[in-house]
Design an enzyme around this catalytic site. Structure first.
Site, PDB file in Angstrom:
ATOM      1  N   SER A   1       0.833  -1.214   0.000  1.00  0.00           N
ATOM      2  CA  SER A   1       0.000   0.000   0.000  1.00  0.00           C
ATOM      3  C   SER A   1       0.857   1.250   0.000  1.00  0.00           C
ATOM      4  O   SER A   1       0.348   2.327  -0.282  1.00  0.00           O
ATOM      5  CB  SER A   1      -0.952   0.048   1.187  1.00  0.00           C
ATOM      6  OG  SER A   1      -0.740  -0.954   2.103  1.00  0.00           O
TER       7      SER A   1
ATOM      8  N   HIS B   1      -2.268  -3.053  -6.653  1.00  0.00           N
ATOM      9  CA  HIS B   1      -2.792  -2.630  -5.354  1.00  0.00           C
ATOM     10  C   HIS B   1      -4.317  -2.791  -5.295  1.00  0.00           C
ATOM     11  O   HIS B   1      -5.045  -2.100  -6.003  1.00  0.00           O
ATOM     12  CB  HIS B   1      -2.395  -1.156  -5.129  1.00  0.00           C
ATOM     13  CG  HIS B   1      -2.802  -0.609  -3.799  1.00  0.00           C
ATOM     14  ND1 HIS B   1      -3.157   0.702  -3.600  1.00  0.00           N
ATOM     15  CD2 HIS B   1      -2.923  -1.210  -2.586  1.00  0.00           C
ATOM     16  CE1 HIS B   1      -3.465   0.888  -2.338  1.00  0.00           C
ATOM     17  NE2 HIS B   1      -3.330  -0.258  -1.704  1.00  0.00           N
TER      18      HIS B   1
ATOM     19  N   GLU C   1      -5.177  -0.633  -8.487  1.00  0.00           N
ATOM     20  CA  GLU C   1      -4.172   0.274  -9.057  1.00  0.00           C
ATOM     21  C   GLU C   1      -3.028  -0.593  -9.587  1.00  0.00           C
ATOM     22  O   GLU C   1      -2.520  -1.452  -8.863  1.00  0.00           O
ATOM     23  CB  GLU C   1      -3.626   1.215  -7.971  1.00  0.00           C
ATOM     24  CG  GLU C   1      -4.567   2.349  -7.614  1.00  0.00           C
ATOM     25  CD  GLU C   1      -3.963   3.294  -6.582  1.00  0.00           C
ATOM     26  OE1 GLU C   1      -3.847   4.483  -6.868  1.00  0.00           O
ATOM     27  OE2 GLU C   1      -3.619   2.828  -5.476  1.00  0.00           O
TER      28      GLU C   1
ATOM     29  N   ASN D   1      -4.476   6.456  -2.243  1.00  0.00           N
ATOM     30  CA  ASN D   1      -4.106   6.832  -0.870  1.00  0.00           C
ATOM     31  C   ASN D   1      -3.582   8.255  -0.811  1.00  0.00           C
ATOM     32  O   ASN D   1      -3.730   8.943   0.203  1.00  0.00           O
ATOM     33  CB  ASN D   1      -3.078   5.863  -0.304  1.00  0.00           C
ATOM     34  CG  ASN D   1      -3.731   4.555   0.115  1.00  0.00           C
ATOM     35  OD1 ASN D   1      -4.942   4.513   0.329  1.00  0.00           O
ATOM     36  ND2 ASN D   1      -2.955   3.493   0.202  1.00  0.00           N
TER      37      ASN D   1
HETATM   38  P1  NAD Z   1      -1.908  -9.671   7.046  1.00  0.00           P
HETATM   39  O1  NAD Z   1      -1.072  -9.390   8.215  1.00  0.00           O
HETATM   40  O2  NAD Z   1      -3.347  -9.960   7.254  1.00  0.00           O
HETATM   41  O3  NAD Z   1      -1.299 -10.903   6.227  1.00  0.00           O
HETATM   42  C1  NAD Z   1       0.043 -11.052   5.901  1.00  0.00           C
HETATM   43  C2  NAD Z   1       0.315 -12.538   5.722  1.00  0.00           C
HETATM   44  O4  NAD Z   1       1.618 -12.689   5.190  1.00  0.00           O
HETATM   45  C3  NAD Z   1       0.291 -13.332   7.031  1.00  0.00           C
HETATM   46  O5  NAD Z   1      -0.585 -14.446   6.879  1.00  0.00           O
HETATM   47  C4  NAD Z   1       1.717 -13.796   7.204  1.00  0.00           C
HETATM   48  O6  NAD Z   1       1.826 -15.045   7.839  1.00  0.00           O
HETATM   49  C5  NAD Z   1       2.176 -13.848   5.759  1.00  0.00           C
HETATM   50  N1  NAD Z   1       3.634 -13.825   5.608  1.00  0.00           N
HETATM   51  C6  NAD Z   1       4.549 -13.127   6.311  1.00  0.00           C
HETATM   52  N2  NAD Z   1       5.786 -13.396   5.851  1.00  0.00           N
HETATM   53  C7  NAD Z   1       5.665 -14.279   4.844  1.00  0.00           C
HETATM   54  C8  NAD Z   1       6.576 -14.955   3.980  1.00  0.00           C
HETATM   55  N3  NAD Z   1       7.882 -14.791   4.095  1.00  0.00           N
HETATM   56  N4  NAD Z   1       6.068 -15.798   3.049  1.00  0.00           N
HETATM   57  C9  NAD Z   1       4.739 -15.986   2.947  1.00  0.00           C
HETATM   58  N5  NAD Z   1       3.847 -15.393   3.752  1.00  0.00           N
HETATM   59  C10 NAD Z   1       4.289 -14.548   4.680  1.00  0.00           C
HETATM   60  O7  NAD Z   1      -1.703  -8.421   6.075  1.00  0.00           O
HETATM   61  P2  NAD Z   1      -2.679  -7.843   4.976  1.00  0.00           P
HETATM   62  O8  NAD Z   1      -3.587  -6.858   5.577  1.00  0.00           O
HETATM   63  O9  NAD Z   1      -3.249  -8.975   4.182  1.00  0.00           O
HETATM   64  O10 NAD Z   1      -1.665  -7.008   4.061  1.00  0.00           O
HETATM   65  C11 NAD Z   1      -0.769  -7.627   3.196  1.00  0.00           C
HETATM   66  C12 NAD Z   1      -0.187  -6.591   2.251  1.00  0.00           C
HETATM   67  O11 NAD Z   1      -1.240  -5.942   1.550  1.00  0.00           O
HETATM   68  C13 NAD Z   1       0.610  -5.491   2.938  1.00  0.00           C
HETATM   69  O12 NAD Z   1       1.672  -5.143   2.111  1.00  0.00           O
HETATM   70  C14 NAD Z   1      -0.396  -4.350   3.042  1.00  0.00           C
HETATM   71  O13 NAD Z   1       0.224  -3.093   3.091  1.00  0.00           O
HETATM   72  C15 NAD Z   1      -1.146  -4.524   1.739  1.00  0.00           C
HETATM   73  N6  NAD Z   1      -2.516  -3.960   1.711  1.00  0.00           N
HETATM   74  C16 NAD Z   1      -3.317  -4.081   2.793  1.00  0.00           C
HETATM   75  C17 NAD Z   1      -4.613  -3.544   2.741  1.00  0.00           C
HETATM   76  C18 NAD Z   1      -5.549  -3.691   3.903  1.00  0.00           C
HETATM   77  O14 NAD Z   1      -6.570  -3.005   3.947  1.00  0.00           O
HETATM   78  N7  NAD Z   1      -5.273  -4.581   4.821  1.00  0.00           N
HETATM   79  C19 NAD Z   1      -5.057  -2.896   1.580  1.00  0.00           C
HETATM   80  C20 NAD Z   1      -4.195  -2.804   0.481  1.00  0.00           C
HETATM   81  C21 NAD Z   1      -2.921  -3.353   0.562  1.00  0.00           C
END
Ligand code: NAD
Length: 708
Positions: free
Chosen positions: A428, A449, A461, A499
């Site tokens: 993000s 994104h 995006e 964002n």
């Molecule tokens: P989350 O914490 O729910 O999930 C992350 C997952 O990644 C976890 O299950 C973790 O175990 C796994 N993980 C960590 N290290 C790893 C590795 N080496 N190999 C494989 N898996 C691994 O996070 P999220 O909210 O799903 O966000 C994930 C990404 O998406 C981030 O970069 C975040 O910035 C982006 N994002 C989040 C949102 C939101 O609203 N949550 C929106 C857009 C983008």
């Protein structure tokens, strides 16, 4: 009739004639005003032929009965009267169908929407195929219009007042079985026998039996008082939902009411009159612009003339909130097998549960069968190593937001997958070029994104950094579209587009709160303006910690105007992260009625604020929205978005910018650049430098330029 005819008559030995509609050179059937003469002469031919015992209306297209009316013609109407005339012409033609002395049956396969359903309702009977493609509905309200060819009069007669209001006020589609239950069709049959059954129906010359209304419905709708109650309730619901920003729903209610109270003739006249006026409203114009923009975008590849590579297997890294959603839309919408990798089994089961829960809901609502659910679930598999990744063509990375970790993911993928695999990061806030910094093949690295919840939010995006190849862009765009997303291609700069324009808007809401305005008032001001939720509630939904994490990145890269108020750190120190921790600006525990609805008053003391209402709702919304508009213009100037259209779509689909205003750029055109510059300058003198209108906006005002 020649080869260019839209309507063809096919006489059968049994005395039935088939009337086929097939718009030459188009993939789908849509109604156009210019068909009127041809249709009228076909009807005249039918009337004059005594040997025709019955008529079956069907479509020559495989994918649609009639998907609606071609709305481009509405832009040519200079006056409301001209648009009223178009509606009256449609009504007159459909009346002719209804008045035919022979039985007329519509045999529906594929989308039967808008004008298509109005035509079908003018037939004496309707049957439809049981195919997944078949849906029936009157979605005109979504374009700020009402059904103008008799729909507001015929639908209530067929399905009852309440059901017809529900259909027309939401624009929702009915599937075959729902249409049967509602009384909109009299039979649902396999497509292979659709025409045969329709002919048999036409031969028996039976009029459609009147639907037996349930007792409660009958009691309520068969008398003026009951109907008044229904209309009053519908009006109340509409106003609560639209805040009075959308005129069409109230006109729909009115046209139905006039028809029921004063008869069909007056009902039709009112319907046509409202249709004409609605066509000329800015709300409908903006909603139609939005429709044209999204239709146009469906045809684009992201890079002119560059064809996407084939993607047959997708890998997802991280099975968290986002990874689970991404896996779901990949299997369910794009119909592609997905391999998920997480560091632990919990992550994998979280992702699988995401799909299970959504599919299970569909099974419970009988949208899909259990076997279909199982088929979908089998398409998503998990692993804690890279087994199964050798065959993937595109990887979507959704691990924690950490640069070193994401760079490691690039290295892992390059080591474990085939050459040429695309690495698409769902970051993000991290710059894509930094994620690609150590890549052996940076041309294959791109940003993709999504927005949360992934299965619902329509935007993606696509972020190309300087060395991303054109094929990587077009392949990623193609995948996002298959997943059901509307992709916009944006430049690799902090906050990308969505964002970046959201941050100043939310920060200003925070400034207003810190100056003492009550939270409910701030949120109400923006909801009344047309946003689906207010900015403070949005912070609770997205996560106060997420905002706190992104703001410093934006501030460092883009400047002081992105600085989030320091006082917000007190919320993080209090572990107040929003809905996910059940502790935020609003209350999430305690009595159910209060869940997320009442403000947690403790926030005020935590922030050192004594709430007191001083500002008008208008000033609150202007301060927040004009900052968003200003930032959107900056983004255009810096080529973060390619054009105003993408900027408008991004804001509407990514943030919920009010669709009836057309997006920040269309809104700017409505207000005029001069007005916006003047207002920002006034706010700057009152509230600070962050309101300074950007150079590009000032230039627009000076040169009297518009965005479109
Ligand atoms: P989350 O914490 O729910 O999930 C992350 C997952 O990644 C976890 O299950 C973790 O175990 C796994 N993980 C960590 N290290 C790893 C590795 N080496 N190999 C494989 N898996 C691994 O996070 P999220 O909210 O799903 O966000 C994930 C990404 O998406 C981030 O970069 C975040 O910035 C982006 N994002 C989040 C949102 C939101 O609203 N949550 C929106 C857009 C983008």
């Amino acid at each position: 009739m020649d080869n260019n005819s839209t309507f063809t008559l096919e006489r059968q030995d049994n005395g039935i004639t088939l009337l086929k509609m097939d718009v030459v050179g188009e993939t789908m059937n849509t109604l156009r005003a210019e068909f009127a003469d041809e249709f009228s002469s076909v009807l005249a031919e039918i009337k004059a032929d005594n040997s025709i015992k019955g008529l079956v209306v069907y479509s020559g297209k495989d994918n649609s009965f009639i998907a609606g009316a071609d709305i481009t013609m509405l832009d040519d109407c200079e006056t409301a009267e001209q648009a009223t005339q178009i509606a009256a012409q449609g009504q007159a033609i459909f009346d002719q169908i209804e008045r035919l002395k022979i039985p007329v049956v519509a045999a529906i396969h594929g989308p039967c929407l808008g004008g298509g359903l109005e035509l079908a309702m003018a037939c004496h009977q309707r049957i439809c195929s049981d195919d997944n493609k078949t849906v029936l509905g009157l979605p005109e309200v979504q374009l700020g219009l009402l059904p103008g060819s008799g729909g507001t009069q015929r639908l209530p007669a067929l399905v009852g007042l309440q059901k017809s209001l529900d259909m027309m006020l939401t624009g929702k589609h009915l599937r075959p079985k729902q249409a049967l239950k509602a009384g909109l069709v009299s039979d649902v049959v396999p497509r292979s026998v659709l025409l045969q059954v329709a002919q048999e129906l036409a031969l028996t010359a039976k009029k459609a039996g009147k639907r037996k209304a349930p007792l409660v419905e009958k009691a309520l709708e068969s008398n003026p008082w009951g109907r008044k109650l229904v209309f009053d309730q519908a009006t109340k619901t509409v106003l609560a939902k639209t805040k009075g920003n959308y005129p069409a729903p109230l006109k729909i209610i009115d046209a139905i009411r006039v028809g029921l109270e004063k008869g069909r003739v007056q009902g039709l006249a009112r319907e046509a009159e409202h249709f004409g006026r609605l066509v000329k409203t800015t709300e409908s114009k903006q909603l139609r612009n939005l429709f044209f923009a999204t239709t146009q975008m469906k045809k684009e590849t992201g890079v002119d003339g560059v064809e996407p590579a084939t993607v047959s297997h997708v890998g997802v890294l991280g099975g968290g909130l986002m990874g689970g959603g991404i896996a779901y839309v990949t299997a369910n919408n794009a119909k592609l097998p997905v391999r998920i990798k997480d560091i632990n089994h919990q992550g994998i089961s979280n992702a699988l549960k995401y799909s299970f829960d959504l599919l299970n809901k569909k099974v419970k609502r009988r949208f899909i069968k259990k076997s279909e659910m199982q088929k979908q679930l089998n398409m998503v598999t998990g692993t804690t190593d890279y087994s199964g990744f050798a065959s993937t063509d595109l990887i979507i990375e959704a691990v924690f937001e950490d640069l070193a970790l994401k760079q490691q993911m690039v290295a892992d993928i390059e080591a474990n997958c085939k050459p040429g695999v695309i690495f698409a990061s769902n970051t993000s806030s991290l710059p894509i070029h930094q994620i690609a910094a150590n890549a052996k093949a940076p041309e294959n690295v791109i940003g993709l994104h999504y927005f949360s919840p992934v299965d619902k939010m329509p935007l993606a995006e696509i972020i190309a950094h300087e060395s991303t190849s054109d094929e990587t862009i077009s392949t990623t765009v193609a995948l996002a579209k298959k997943q059901g997303k509307t992709p916009i291609v944006v430049k690799d700069k902090a906050g990308f587009y969505v964002n970046r324009i959201l941050a100043p808007y939310v920060n200003e809401a925070a400034n207003i709160l810190l100056a003492g305005e009550p939270i409910e008032k701030i949120d109400r001001a923006l909801v009344n303006f047309g946003f689906p939720v207010g900015p403070i509630k949005l912070l609770d939904e997205v996560g106060i910690d997420i905002g706190a994490k992104i703001s410093p990145i934006l501030e460092a890269e883009l400047g002081e105007r992105f600085k989030a108020p320091d006082a917000f750190n007190k919320l993080i120190d209090d572990n107040r992260k929003g809905k996910k921790t059940k502790k935020g600006f609003y209350l999430y525990t305690g009595k159910k009625s209060k869940q997320g609805k009442a403000v947690d008053e403790q926030v005020y003391s935590l922030l050192g604020v004594v709430p007191q209402s001083r500002l008008s709702e208008q000033e609150i919304s202007e301060r927040c929205v004009l900052l968003m508009v200003n930032e959107a213009v900056r983004c255009l100037d810096e080529k973060i978005v390619r054009n105003c259209r993408d900027g408008d779509i991004g804001a509407i689909f990514g943030i919920g910018f009010p669709p009836f205003l057309g997006g920040p750029f269309r809104y700017l055109d409505t207000l005029g650049a001069r007005t916006v510059v003047d207002k920002l300058t006034q706010f700057k003198s009152q509230y600070g430098e962050h309101f300074a209108p950007c150079d590009a906006l000032v230039a627009m005002a000076e040169n009297e330029k518009t965005c479109y």
